[in-house]
Design a protein around this motif. Structure first.
Motif, PDB file in Angstrom:
ATOM      1  N   ALA A 117       1.288  37.217  -9.533  1.00  0.00           N
ATOM      2  CA  ALA A 117       1.302  38.423 -10.361  1.00  0.00           C
ATOM      3  C   ALA A 117       0.976  39.662  -9.522  1.00  0.00           C
ATOM      4  O   ALA A 117       1.600  40.726  -9.700  1.00  0.00           O
ATOM      5  CB  ALA A 117       0.323  38.289 -11.526  1.00  0.00           C
ATOM      6  N   THR A 118       0.037  39.538  -8.611  1.00  0.00           N
ATOM      7  CA  THR A 118      -0.303  40.661  -7.730  1.00  0.00           C
ATOM      8  C   THR A 118       0.872  40.994  -6.820  1.00  0.00           C
ATOM      9  O   THR A 118       1.199  42.170  -6.635  1.00  0.00           O
ATOM     10  CB  THR A 118      -1.559  40.325  -6.896  1.00  0.00           C
ATOM     11  N   ALA A 119       1.521  39.975  -6.274  1.00  0.00           N
ATOM     12  CA  ALA A 119       2.679  40.215  -5.404  1.00  0.00           C
ATOM     13  C   ALA A 119       3.773  40.969  -6.154  1.00  0.00           C
ATOM     14  O   ALA A 119       4.349  41.931  -5.625  1.00  0.00           O
ATOM     15  CB  ALA A 119       3.213  38.894  -4.857  1.00  0.00           C
ATOM     16  N   LEU A 120       4.059  40.569  -7.372  1.00  0.00           N
ATOM     17  CA  LEU A 120       5.104  41.249  -8.152  1.00  0.00           C
ATOM     18  C   LEU A 120       4.712  42.683  -8.479  1.00  0.00           C
ATOM     19  O   LEU A 120       5.552  43.591  -8.425  1.00  0.00           O
ATOM     20  CB  LEU A 120       5.397  40.458  -9.434  1.00  0.00           C
ATOM     21  N   ALA A 121       3.443  42.906  -8.789  1.00  0.00           N
ATOM     22  CA  ALA A 121       2.971  44.269  -9.063  1.00  0.00           C
ATOM     23  C   ALA A 121       3.068  45.141  -7.815  1.00  0.00           C
ATOM     24  O   ALA A 121       3.451  46.331  -7.892  1.00  0.00           O
ATOM     25  CB  ALA A 121       1.536  44.239  -9.590  1.00  0.00           C
ATOM     26  N   ILE A 122       2.753  44.585  -6.657  1.00  0.00           N
ATOM     27  CA  ILE A 122       2.873  45.322  -5.390  1.00  0.00           C
ATOM     28  C   ILE A 122       4.334  45.688  -5.138  1.00  0.00           C
ATOM     29  O   ILE A 122       4.639  46.823  -4.756  1.00  0.00           O
ATOM     30  CB  ILE A 122       2.291  44.507  -4.223  1.00  0.00           C
ATOM     31  N   VAL A 123       5.241  44.751  -5.352  1.00  0.00           N
ATOM     32  CA  VAL A 123       6.672  45.024  -5.163  1.00  0.00           C
ATOM     33  C   VAL A 123       7.104  46.175  -6.044  1.00  0.00           C
ATOM     34  O   VAL A 123       7.766  47.122  -5.586  1.00  0.00           O
ATOM     35  CB  VAL A 123       7.514  43.758  -5.450  1.00  0.00           C
ATOM     36  N   ASP A 124       6.739  46.139  -7.326  1.00  0.00           N
ATOM     37  CA  ASP A 124       7.137  47.210  -8.246  1.00  0.00           C
ATOM     38  C   ASP A 124       6.595  48.564  -7.805  1.00  0.00           C
ATOM     39  O   ASP A 124       7.310  49.575  -7.824  1.00  0.00           O
ATOM     40  CB  ASP A 124       6.663  46.900  -9.664  1.00  0.00           C
ATOM     41  N   LEU A 125       5.343  48.599  -7.401  1.00  0.00           N
ATOM     42  CA  LEU A 125       4.738  49.870  -6.977  1.00  0.00           C
ATOM     43  C   LEU A 125       5.372  50.364  -5.685  1.00  0.00           C
ATOM     44  O   LEU A 125       5.655  51.558  -5.538  1.00  0.00           O
ATOM     45  CB  LEU A 125       3.225  49.710  -6.817  1.00  0.00           C
ATOM     46  N   PHE A 126       5.607  49.462  -4.756  1.00  0.00           N
ATOM     47  CA  PHE A 126       6.261  49.826  -3.490  1.00  0.00           C
ATOM     48  C   PHE A 126       7.633  50.459  -3.752  1.00  0.00           C
ATOM     49  O   PHE A 126       7.985  51.473  -3.151  1.00  0.00           O
ATOM     50  CB  PHE A 126       6.407  48.590  -2.609  1.00  0.00           C
ATOM     51  N   LEU A 127       8.391  49.887  -4.646  1.00  0.00           N
ATOM     52  CA  LEU A 127       9.740  50.390  -4.910  1.00  0.00           C
ATOM     53  C   LEU A 127       9.749  51.695  -5.701  1.00  0.00           C
ATOM     54  O   LEU A 127      10.681  52.478  -5.579  1.00  0.00           O
ATOM     55  CB  LEU A 127      10.563  49.333  -5.646  1.00  0.00           C
ATOM     56  N   SER A 128       8.723  51.930  -6.493  1.00  0.00           N
ATOM     57  CA  SER A 128       8.723  53.111  -7.357  1.00  0.00           C
ATOM     58  C   SER A 128       7.950  54.304  -6.814  1.00  0.00           C
ATOM     59  O   SER A 128       8.055  55.406  -7.354  1.00  0.00           O
ATOM     60  CB  SER A 128       8.166  52.745  -8.738  1.00  0.00           C
ATOM     61  N   THR A 129       7.188  54.127  -5.753  1.00  0.00           N
ATOM     62  CA  THR A 129       6.353  55.212  -5.224  1.00  0.00           C
ATOM     63  C   THR A 129       7.137  56.065  -4.229  1.00  0.00           C
ATOM     64  O   THR A 129       7.675  55.544  -3.252  1.00  0.00           O
ATOM     65  CB  THR A 129       5.097  54.644  -4.534  1.00  0.00           C
ATOM     66  N   PRO A 130       7.193  57.369  -4.459  1.00  0.00           N
ATOM     67  CA  PRO A 130       7.910  58.250  -3.518  1.00  0.00           C
ATOM     68  C   PRO A 130       7.053  58.610  -2.300  1.00  0.00           C
ATOM     69  O   PRO A 130       5.822  58.551  -2.348  1.00  0.00           O
ATOM     70  CB  PRO A 130       8.202  59.494  -4.353  1.00  0.00           C
ATOM     71  N   PHE A 131       7.728  58.989  -1.239  1.00  0.00           N
ATOM     72  CA  PHE A 131       7.071  59.526  -0.042  1.00  0.00           C
ATOM     73  C   PHE A 131       6.623  60.942  -0.361  1.00  0.00           C
ATOM     74  O   PHE A 131       7.379  61.737  -0.918  1.00  0.00           O
ATOM     75  CB  PHE A 131       8.064  59.507   1.121  1.00  0.00           C
ATOM     76  N   GLU A 132       5.386  61.288   0.016  1.00  0.00           N
ATOM     77  CA  GLU A 132       4.843  62.617  -0.264  1.00  0.00           C
ATOM     78  C   GLU A 132       5.409  63.703   0.632  1.00  0.00           C
ATOM     79  O   GLU A 132       5.403  64.870   0.275  1.00  0.00           O
ATOM     80  CB  GLU A 132       3.317  62.619  -0.115  1.00  0.00           C
ATOM     81  N   GLY A 133       5.862  63.340   1.831  1.00  0.00           N
ATOM     82  CA  GLY A 133       6.334  64.361   2.763  1.00  0.00           C
ATOM     83  C   GLY A 133       5.166  65.204   3.244  1.00  0.00           C
ATOM     84  O   GLY A 133       4.087  64.700   3.545  1.00  0.00           O
ATOM     85  N   GLY A 134       5.369  66.516   3.322  1.00  0.00           N
ATOM     86  CA  GLY A 134       4.308  67.417   3.743  1.00  0.00           C
ATOM     87  C   GLY A 134       3.765  67.060   5.109  1.00  0.00           C
ATOM     88  O   GLY A 134       4.515  66.792   6.047  1.00  0.00           O
ATOM     89  N   ARG A 135       2.447  67.027   5.211  1.00  0.00           N
ATOM     90  CA  ARG A 135       1.798  66.751   6.497  1.00  0.00           C
ATOM     91  C   ARG A 135       2.168  65.377   7.044  1.00  0.00           C
ATOM     92  O   ARG A 135       2.119  65.146   8.249  1.00  0.00           O
ATOM     93  CB  ARG A 135       0.288  66.888   6.380  1.00  0.00           C
ATOM     94  N   HIS A 136       2.569  64.460   6.161  1.00  0.00           N
ATOM     95  CA  HIS A 136       2.919  63.116   6.592  1.00  0.00           C
ATOM     96  C   HIS A 136       4.270  63.064   7.305  1.00  0.00           C
ATOM     97  O   HIS A 136       4.495  62.195   8.146  1.00  0.00           O
ATOM     98  CB  HIS A 136       2.938  62.161   5.393  1.00  0.00           C
ATOM     99  N   LEU A 137       5.155  63.996   7.005  1.00  0.00           N
ATOM    100  CA  LEU A 137       6.487  64.003   7.617  1.00  0.00           C
ATOM    101  C   LEU A 137       6.394  64.173   9.130  1.00  0.00           C
ATOM    102  O   LEU A 137       7.080  63.471   9.886  1.00  0.00           O
ATOM    103  CB  LEU A 137       7.367  65.100   7.011  1.00  0.00           C
ATOM    104  N   ALA A 138       5.554  65.077   9.604  1.00  0.00           N
ATOM    105  CA  ALA A 138       5.402  65.285  11.051  1.00  0.00           C
ATOM    106  C   ALA A 138       4.914  64.011  11.734  1.00  0.00           C
ATOM    107  O   ALA A 138       5.355  63.688  12.844  1.00  0.00           O
ATOM    108  CB  ALA A 138       4.434  66.429  11.317  1.00  0.00           C
TER     109      ALA A 138
END
Length: 145
Positions: A117-138
């Motif tokens: 159940a944890t693995a499936l929840a991690i997969v869903d969150l990984f696929l649905s979470t966007p990259f923030e960009g900003g300071r992380h892009l550099a």
């Protein structure tokens, strides 16, 4: 989350969760390309993990998921492919951060490290979470340089 084309592969120690994740992804409308393995018989994981990373790196898949007993070796193999940022995740927070801060395009999971159940929840969150960009892009650009 919109449907994606997702490459997936595992060794023998991640086979059971791989099968569960494939079923879960297909039910959610995703297209899944399975690079094996096809059983829980012992195999050498690079044979099944590198093709997943290469599919993502070449644009044949939008994201990748690799699995093993701990996920460590699988993450190492995937990260050897240029253009891959594979995050080893063990809970929801690690999955959220690898996407938000690292723009990870491949997820590594250890079947022996969590329940299904944890693995499936991690997969869903990984696929649905966007990259923030900003300071992380550099920082991402420095990794790829």
């Amino acid at each position: 989350m919109p449907p994606m084309k997702i490459a997936i592969g595992s060794d023998h120690a991640g086979f059971r969760y791989k099968q569960a994740i494939i079923e879960h992804l297909k039910k959610a409308g995703h297209e899944v390309v399975d690079f094996g393995t096809d059983s829980d018989a012992s195999v050498d994981y690079p044979k099944y993990i590198r093709p997943v990373a290469e599919a993502v790196a070449t644009g044949q898949a939008e994201r990748g998921i690799v699995l093993g007993g701990s996920g460590n070796g699988e993450a190492i193999v995937a990260n050897r492919v240029h253009g891959i940022r594979c995050g080893l995740c063990w809970n929801l927070e690690s999955a959220r951060l690898t996407r938000q801060h690292n723009d990870a395009n491949v997820l590594s999971l250890g079947e022996r490290m969590m329940d299904e159940a944890t693995a499936l929840a991690i997969v869903d969150l990984f696929l649905s979470t966007p990259f923030e960009g900003g300071r992380h892009l550099a920082r991402i650009q420095q990794i790829d340089a």
